[in-house]
Design a protein around this motif. Structure first.
Motif, mmCIF file in Angstrom:
data_model
loop_
_atom_site.group_PDB
_atom_site.id
_atom_site.type_symbol
_atom_site.label_atom_id
_atom_site.label_comp_id
_atom_site.label_asym_id
_atom_site.label_seq_id
_atom_site.Cartn_x
_atom_site.Cartn_y
_atom_site.Cartn_z
ATOM 1 N N ARG A 62 54.531 48.070 11.809
ATOM 2 C CA ARG A 62 55.954 47.699 11.786
ATOM 3 C C ARG A 62 56.398 47.198 13.153
ATOM 4 N NH1 ARG A 62 59.262 48.752 7.745
ATOM 5 N NH2 ARG A 62 57.872 50.354 6.940
ATOM 6 N N ARG A 63 55.997 47.918 14.189
ATOM 7 C CA ARG A 63 56.350 47.525 15.554
ATOM 8 C C ARG A 63 55.728 46.161 15.906
ATOM 9 N NH1 ARG A 63 56.734 50.397 20.763
ATOM 10 N NH2 ARG A 63 57.549 48.769 22.127
ATOM 11 N N ALA A 64 54.484 45.956 15.444
ATOM 12 C CA ALA A 64 53.794 44.689 15.724
ATOM 13 C C ALA A 64 54.475 43.528 15.006
ATOM 14 C CB ALA A 64 52.331 44.782 15.316
ATOM 15 N N LEU A 65 54.964 43.774 13.773
ATOM 16 C CA LEU A 65 55.682 42.728 13.035
ATOM 17 C C LEU A 65 56.947 42.316 13.784
ATOM 18 C CD1 LEU A 65 55.333 43.981 9.333
ATOM 19 C CD2 LEU A 65 54.437 41.830 10.275
ATOM 20 N N GLU A 66 57.675 43.313 14.291
ATOM 21 C CA GLU A 66 58.874 43.016 15.095
ATOM 22 C C GLU A 66 58.506 42.182 16.317
ATOM 23 O OE1 GLU A 66 60.892 47.365 14.113
ATOM 24 O OE2 GLU A 66 60.561 46.774 16.204
ATOM 25 N N ALA A 67 57.394 42.574 16.945
ATOM 26 C CA ALA A 67 56.960 41.864 18.161
ATOM 27 C C ALA A 67 56.631 40.409 17.852
ATOM 28 C CB ALA A 67 55.749 42.571 18.778
ATOM 29 N N ALA A 72 55.930 37.093 20.319
ATOM 30 C CA ALA A 72 55.021 37.920 21.136
ATOM 31 C C ALA A 72 54.069 37.077 21.980
ATOM 32 C CB ALA A 72 54.208 38.839 20.224
ATOM 33 N N LEU A 73 53.692 37.663 23.111
ATOM 34 C CA LEU A 73 52.607 37.134 23.926
ATOM 35 C C LEU A 73 51.360 37.957 23.600
ATOM 36 C CD1 LEU A 73 51.808 35.267 26.368
ATOM 37 C CD2 LEU A 73 52.247 37.244 27.824
ATOM 38 N N ILE A 74 50.355 37.310 23.025
ATOM 39 C CA ILE A 74 49.098 37.997 22.706
ATOM 40 C C ILE A 74 48.096 37.704 23.809
ATOM 41 C CG2 ILE A 74 47.169 38.184 21.078
ATOM 42 C CD1 ILE A 74 49.039 37.450 18.805
ATOM 43 N N VAL A 75 47.596 38.754 24.448
ATOM 44 C CA VAL A 75 46.580 38.603 25.488
ATOM 45 C C VAL A 75 45.254 39.112 24.935
ATOM 46 C CG1 VAL A 75 45.864 39.205 27.828
ATOM 47 C CG2 VAL A 75 48.302 38.961 27.296
ATOM 48 N N THR A 76 44.261 38.237 24.883
ATOM 49 C CA THR A 76 42.941 38.634 24.383
ATOM 50 C C THR A 76 41.978 38.824 25.569
ATOM 51 O OG1 THR A 76 42.078 36.383 24.201
ATOM 52 C CG2 THR A 76 43.310 37.232 22.309
ATOM 53 N N PRO A 135 57.643 40.525 23.893
ATOM 54 C CA PRO A 135 56.814 41.688 23.566
ATOM 55 C C PRO A 135 55.348 41.341 23.797
ATOM 56 C CG PRO A 135 58.210 41.028 21.693
ATOM 57 C CD PRO A 135 58.302 39.943 22.712
ATOM 58 N N LEU A 136 54.615 42.322 24.280
ATOM 59 C CA LEU A 136 53.217 42.119 24.669
ATOM 60 C C LEU A 136 52.283 42.758 23.643
ATOM 61 C CD1 LEU A 136 51.287 41.223 27.039
ATOM 62 C CD2 LEU A 136 51.592 43.550 27.952
ATOM 63 N N ILE A 137 51.323 41.984 23.150
ATOM 64 C CA ILE A 137 50.252 42.528 22.300
ATOM 65 C C ILE A 137 48.938 42.325 23.038
ATOM 66 C CG2 ILE A 137 48.984 42.261 20.119
ATOM 67 C CD1 ILE A 137 51.584 41.474 18.761
ATOM 68 N N LEU A 138 48.241 43.417 23.321
ATOM 69 C CA LEU A 138 46.952 43.334 24.004
ATOM 70 C C LEU A 138 45.859 43.478 22.957
ATOM 71 C CD1 LEU A 138 47.865 45.669 27.014
ATOM 72 C CD2 LEU A 138 47.693 43.167 27.057
ATOM 73 N N ALA A 139 45.005 42.477 22.849
ATOM 74 C CA ALA A 139 43.978 42.462 21.806
ATOM 75 C C ALA A 139 42.594 42.489 22.451
ATOM 76 C CB ALA A 139 44.143 41.230 20.920
ATOM 77 N N ASP A 160 54.251 48.257 28.891
ATOM 78 C CA ASP A 160 54.881 48.893 27.741
ATOM 79 C C ASP A 160 54.620 47.997 26.525
ATOM 80 O OD1 ASP A 160 56.435 50.481 26.092
ATOM 81 O OD2 ASP A 160 58.313 49.488 26.672
ATOM 82 N N PRO A 161 53.354 47.875 26.125
ATOM 83 C CA PRO A 161 53.011 46.916 25.068
ATOM 84 C C PRO A 161 53.567 47.308 23.705
ATOM 85 C CG PRO A 161 51.073 48.195 25.701
ATOM 86 C CD PRO A 161 52.178 48.605 26.619
ATOM 87 N N ALA A 162 53.872 46.310 22.885
ATOM 88 C CA ALA A 162 54.303 46.554 21.510
ATOM 89 C C ALA A 162 53.121 46.993 20.654
ATOM 90 C CB ALA A 162 54.924 45.280 20.933
#
Lengths: 217, 217
Positions: A62-67, A72-76, A135-139, A160-162
């Motif tokens: 749910r939090r990721a969907l909001e992000a 969102a910025l996804i960092v791989t 929002p930050l997503i670290l993958a 404080d990643p999403a």
């Protein structure tokens, strides 16, 4: 052999694949927001282990969907992972995927500090996150050292990643790094054990992107 | 949890991983040219199934090493696969990796012919191969339709690849397409069954590239 080929229109191959996956999973029931993520990991690997090994922190999807919906910025941690993310859907929400692994400043910092480029690239992500409201997503699909660094950055209050996707693959410190992340108070999706990979990291991102696109709440 | 982390210098992580893989494979013996390919697939997936499912046509690795040393053109069926190939080592031999999946002319041809972009991109690869003297390596980690098209192009005498890597992953026509390729008289490396992926296709390319770099004959 040709007669053994099932006649499926190109646009229906993915749908048919998910039907087969659902059928083989049988009576198992999953959280409705987590199920598409689990199934897409199986779809990308043909490995049903992910039905058992994927661990979601409460409310992570749910939090990721909001992000995602907030750009969102996804960092791989690999360019391969970045290549696998559906950038078209991501961009439709104003989001972006980046990977710093091939950046000269990251290579330089890693060498100077005697660490991996994955660690240096997570530090760079943290610095970048401070400058943006996204929002930050670290993958992380490859380097356990990246996960260990994320844990350190969390402890230091520097990120404080999403969502943290913790699915590195391998034999050295992979299991321990994932267990370390699971102890942190951060939204996370982790593939317990040795398995994972850049393809799994991308599959998790895409499952969430497609849910966001399809209006899943 | 930190105390559970094994202290391994970044530059030694891969070496240590391969030691663990060798240890867990135990007494099993492999062809010396095929062993590095098998181990790198396990390294990239943490999945020991590849020790059982990878099938090499006679002399496939030797032929692939010659191709790499002659500046091979590697055509992948995903940008993710291309991203995973070590382009630095490939370029050191004058080789190049390409993927046509995102090309507008490929999307157009696929739409017009009611086929997949993977099929159209293999046709484009065949046309390109006719114009060059470079040995051709086709690396299919995603689309079984690409493998079926390669089989048709072989039957029509339109391609003469130095190697076909047949490791698509999935549930629809994947097994049948791989078995079809195995019946053809062409150097091939195939992961029998449903498993495979762009990561596996790239791992096979890289195993061969590293053998070429390290002077393996």
């Amino acid at each position: 052999m040709t007669e053994k080929l099932e006649q499926v229109l190109p646009e229906n191959i993915e749908k048919r694949s998910f039907e087969i996956i659902s059928q083989e999973l049988g009576e198992r029931s999953f959280d409705p927001l987590e199920e598409p993520v689990i199934k897409r990991c199986i779809h990308t690997s043909a490995d049903f282990d992910y039905a058992d090994t994927l661990v979601f922190s409460p409310g992570a999807v749910r939090r990721a969907l909001e992000a995602v919906r907030s750009g969102a910025l996804i960092v791989t941690d690999t360019n391969m992972g970045k290549a696998g993310v559906n950038k078209k859907v991501l961009a439709s929400f104003g989001g972006e995927a980046v990977c710093f692994m091939a950046d000269p400043d990251v290579a330089k910092a890693a060498k100077e500090e005697g660490t991996t480029r994955a660690v240096a690239s997570m530090k760079k992500a943290a610095a970048l996150a401070e400058e943006t409201d996204r929002p930050l997503i670290l993958a992380v699909g490859n380097a356990p050292t990246a996960l260990v660094e994320i844990c350190a950055l969390l402890d230091q209050g520097k990120i404080d990643p999403a969502l943290v996707i913790g699915v590195p693959v391998g034999f050295v410190n992979v299991v321990a790094a994932k267990e370390m992340l699971l102890e942190k108070d951060v939204p996370s999706i982790v593939a317990r054990g040795r398995k994972g990979g850049s393809n799994i990291a991308a599959a998790i991102c895409n499952a969430i992107l497609y849910m966001a696109r399809d209006g899943v709440e």
